[in-house]
Structures are given as C-alpha cells and as structure tokens.
Scaffold this motif. Structure first.
Motif, mmCIF file in Angstrom:
data_model
loop_
_atom_site.group_PDB
_atom_site.id
_atom_site.type_symbol
_atom_site.label_atom_id
_atom_site.label_comp_id
_atom_site.label_asym_id
_atom_site.label_seq_id
_atom_site.Cartn_x
_atom_site.Cartn_y
_atom_site.Cartn_z
ATOM 1 N N ASP A 28 0.857 -1.183 0.000
ATOM 2 C CA ASP A 28 0.000 0.000 0.000
ATOM 3 C C ASP A 28 0.896 1.237 0.000
ATOM 4 O O ASP A 28 1.467 1.611 1.024
ATOM 5 C CB ASP A 28 -0.884 -0.028 1.249
ATOM 6 N N GLU A 29 1.010 1.884 -1.151
ATOM 7 C CA GLU A 29 1.919 3.014 -1.298
ATOM 8 C C GLU A 29 1.526 4.180 -0.385
ATOM 9 O O GLU A 29 2.393 4.889 0.145
ATOM 10 C CB GLU A 29 1.959 3.476 -2.749
ATOM 11 N N ASN A 96 16.102 1.699 -4.261
ATOM 12 C CA ASN A 96 14.853 2.451 -4.296
ATOM 13 C C ASN A 96 13.887 2.063 -3.168
ATOM 14 O O ASN A 96 12.724 2.453 -3.184
ATOM 15 C CB ASN A 96 14.160 2.292 -5.643
ATOM 16 N N MET A 97 14.374 1.284 -2.201
ATOM 17 C CA MET A 97 13.553 0.936 -1.043
ATOM 18 C C MET A 97 14.376 1.157 0.221
ATOM 19 O O MET A 97 15.592 0.971 0.230
ATOM 20 C CB MET A 97 13.080 -0.525 -1.103
ATOM 21 N N GLU A 98 13.697 1.547 1.288
ATOM 22 C CA GLU A 98 14.374 1.772 2.563
ATOM 23 C C GLU A 98 13.457 1.339 3.693
ATOM 24 O O GLU A 98 12.233 1.476 3.609
ATOM 25 C CB GLU A 98 14.736 3.249 2.724
ATOM 26 N N ALA A 99 14.052 0.818 4.764
ATOM 27 C CA ALA A 99 13.267 0.341 5.893
ATOM 28 C C ALA A 99 13.879 0.802 7.207
ATOM 29 O O ALA A 99 15.094 1.029 7.304
ATOM 30 C CB ALA A 99 13.168 -1.182 5.881
ATOM 31 N N TYR A 100 13.036 0.946 8.203
ATOM 32 C CA TYR A 100 13.483 1.219 9.565
ATOM 33 C C TYR A 100 13.295 -0.060 10.367
ATOM 34 O O TYR A 100 12.199 -0.631 10.417
ATOM 35 C CB TYR A 100 12.673 2.345 10.196
ATOM 36 N N LEU A 101 14.371 -0.532 11.011
ATOM 37 C CA LEU A 101 14.330 -1.745 11.821
ATOM 38 C C LEU A 101 14.194 -1.356 13.289
ATOM 39 O O LEU A 101 14.982 -0.550 13.806
ATOM 40 C CB LEU A 101 15.591 -2.588 11.627
ATOM 41 N N ASN A 102 13.206 -1.902 13.965
ATOM 42 C CA ASN A 102 13.034 -1.612 15.383
ATOM 43 C C ASN A 102 14.195 -2.198 16.175
ATOM 44 O O ASN A 102 14.559 -3.365 15.962
ATOM 45 C CB ASN A 102 11.712 -2.183 15.889
ATOM 46 N N SER A 213 10.099 3.669 2.365
ATOM 47 C CA SER A 213 10.292 4.225 1.024
ATOM 48 C C SER A 213 10.230 3.101 0.012
ATOM 49 O O SER A 213 10.888 2.075 0.172
ATOM 50 C CB SER A 213 11.642 4.948 0.933
ATOM 51 N N ASN A 214 9.416 3.283 -1.002
ATOM 52 C CA ASN A 214 9.278 2.281 -2.055
ATOM 53 C C ASN A 214 9.139 3.011 -3.379
ATOM 54 O O ASN A 214 8.055 3.154 -3.927
ATOM 55 C CB ASN A 214 8.065 1.380 -1.796
ATOM 56 N N ASP A 215 10.257 3.499 -3.873
ATOM 57 C CA ASP A 215 10.266 4.352 -5.058
ATOM 58 C C ASP A 215 10.354 3.508 -6.326
ATOM 59 O O ASP A 215 11.410 3.357 -6.935
ATOM 60 C CB ASP A 215 11.440 5.337 -4.978
ATOM 61 N N GLY A 216 9.219 2.931 -6.692
ATOM 62 C CA GLY A 216 9.154 2.179 -7.939
ATOM 63 C C GLY A 216 9.853 0.841 -7.905
ATOM 64 O O GLY A 216 10.553 0.471 -8.862
#
Length: 271
Positions: A28-29, A96-102, A213-216
C-alpha cells in the motif's frame, strides 16, 4: 467478559490468514508514504522516529502496556533470532527501497493503549499523579490475569509482510487456547472506557521493521522480498518462549518505546 476474550482468540487464526494473503506483492503506497512522515534523519543520516513534540503533541499523551520479548525462558533467544532474520530480510532491499528496523531491545507485543498518536482526539495527556494512578491500575490488572502465574507461553506462527510495509512476527498460545493477553485486553477495555479508539484485539504480534520508502520497486524486487520473508518464517515457525515481563510505556517519539523515543518501566516480572 469470558466470552469476549475467548472470542478474540477464535478470530486470531482468520486474522493471521488475512495478513498473510496480502503483503509484498501488493504494498500500500499511501500507507508507506504516511509512515515515512513519522521519521526524520539524524546528524549521521540515519532514520530515527520523529518526536511527538514536533507535531505539537503533549509529551505523555501516548501510553500503553506491552509484553517484552525478553526473559531467560526463551524470550531473549526469540528476540535475538527475530532481530537476526529481520536484518536478513531488510538488508538487501535495493536502492529504491528503505526500511526502519526496530531496535531489538524494544521488541514487544502491544496489549492496550490508553492514548494513541494518530489523531488529536485520541491523545490522552496526563499529569504526573494521573500517570502514577494509571500505572497502578495497569499493574493491578496484570496481576489479576495469568501473568501472575508466569503462564504466558507463546509459539511463533508466522512472519509476514503486511500491505502497509510492516514486517510482523505473529504468535499464538501453544495450545491454541486464549492467552493472558486476551484476558488482559478485555479487562483493560472494561477499566479504561475512555480509550475508545483503535486497539490491538485479535493478534499477538510484534512489529519488527517498516518499509518507509518504495520508489518504484520492480516486480522482481518484491518477489525477492516476499521469498526472504517466507524463509524467515520457516526459520522461526514453532519457536517457543515464556514471556514474563510487562512494560508500562510512555512513548515520546513515533513507534519508539525506549531510549530517546520513550521510557518503559516494568510493572510485572513474574518468577
């Protein structure tokens, strides 16, 4: 109340199946973009949760109780194993993707919120004396459930990537019966009647990481990500632990219960 919290348990299986059927193949963008606003970059360029104060939100308006993924009877081992597979899943997302890890020492199962951050009408700021009173009520409720007997056993059912981009650890009771968390949530609903907003109900879950972040991202990237999630699930499925520590959390930053993001104090640690 008995039928209430037993019904929560019965609906857990269907909820987990629904979560599993959606995910990396249909992210879900809008949800991901919304989550990105909850973070900022520190001086070293790393993502960190944004303080609620930056939204004009009173500092202690977000509070909840949670069960820590910790303890010498499998809890700490589960936490460390979960952190390891989370790093594997999110470690190769692509540019083009980024994540935050708890952070591993913040991993927990949310039980009940007495104040939530999403809407101003859900904020519940308290004075120091009111916070002390709320904490005392929470402690009493915890002691009146199965936690007082040290009986909160969990078994890992799955690791899933929700369509919102959140990587989730899903758990249940080993015998499939209602857990102390189900009973505690029902008692909280009866006690804190003004907390009439979104609450965790059917699930025993821990949020492990969040795609911000999910840039394409390509279809191939998403398939690779889903495969990594399924591998993580296979590694952890069936892992058991006894969890004995319950936190009362005052959260100061978005989705951050420890350190700079807030404070968590033990209100129950059964032996």
């Amino acid at each position: 109340m008995s039928s209430d919290w037993q019904e929560d348990c019965k609906r857990r299986v269907d909820t987990y199946q629904d979560l599993k059927s959606h995910g990396a193949h249909a992210l879900d963008e809008k949800a991901i973009a919304s989550a990105r606003d909850c973070f900022e970059r520190n001086s070293s360029g790393s993502l960190v949760p944004r303080p609620y104060a930056s939204y004009g939100q009173p500092q202690n308006s977000v509070r909840y109780i949670a069960v820590a993924l910790d303890g010498e009877e499998g809890g700490r081992d589960l936490r460390d194993a979960v952190a390891h597979v989370t790093a594997q899943v999110m470690g190769d997302l692509g540019e083009n993707m980024e994540a935050y890890l708890n952070p591993p020492d913040t991993l927990h199962i949310s039980v009940f919120h007495t104040g939530r951050p999403e809407r101003p009408e859900w904020w519940r700021p308290l004075s120091s004396s009111e916070t002390k009173e709320e904490k005392a009520k929470m402690t009493h409720l915890v002691e009146s459930t199965g936690f007082s007997k040290g009986t909160f056993q969990v078994v890992v059912e799955d690791v899933v990537l929700a369509s919102s981009g959140v990587l989730l650890l899903l758990m249940s009771s080993p015998d499939g019966l209602p857990a102390p968390v189900d009973e505690l949530r029902a008692k909280c609903r009866e006690t804190f009647t003004n907390a009439n907003f979104k609450q965790a109900t059917y699930v025993l879950h821990t949020s492990l990481a969040r795609i911000v972040s999910n840039d394409g991202a390509s279809k191939e990237q998403l398939c690779k990500l889903q495969a990594a999630v399924e591998t993580a699930s296979e590694k952890l499925k069936g892992t058991r632990a006894c969890l004995r520590t319950v936190w009362y959390v005052e959260e100061f930053s978005m989705m951050a219960c420890h350190g700079f993001g807030g404070q968590a104090s033990d209100i129950a640690k059964t032996v």
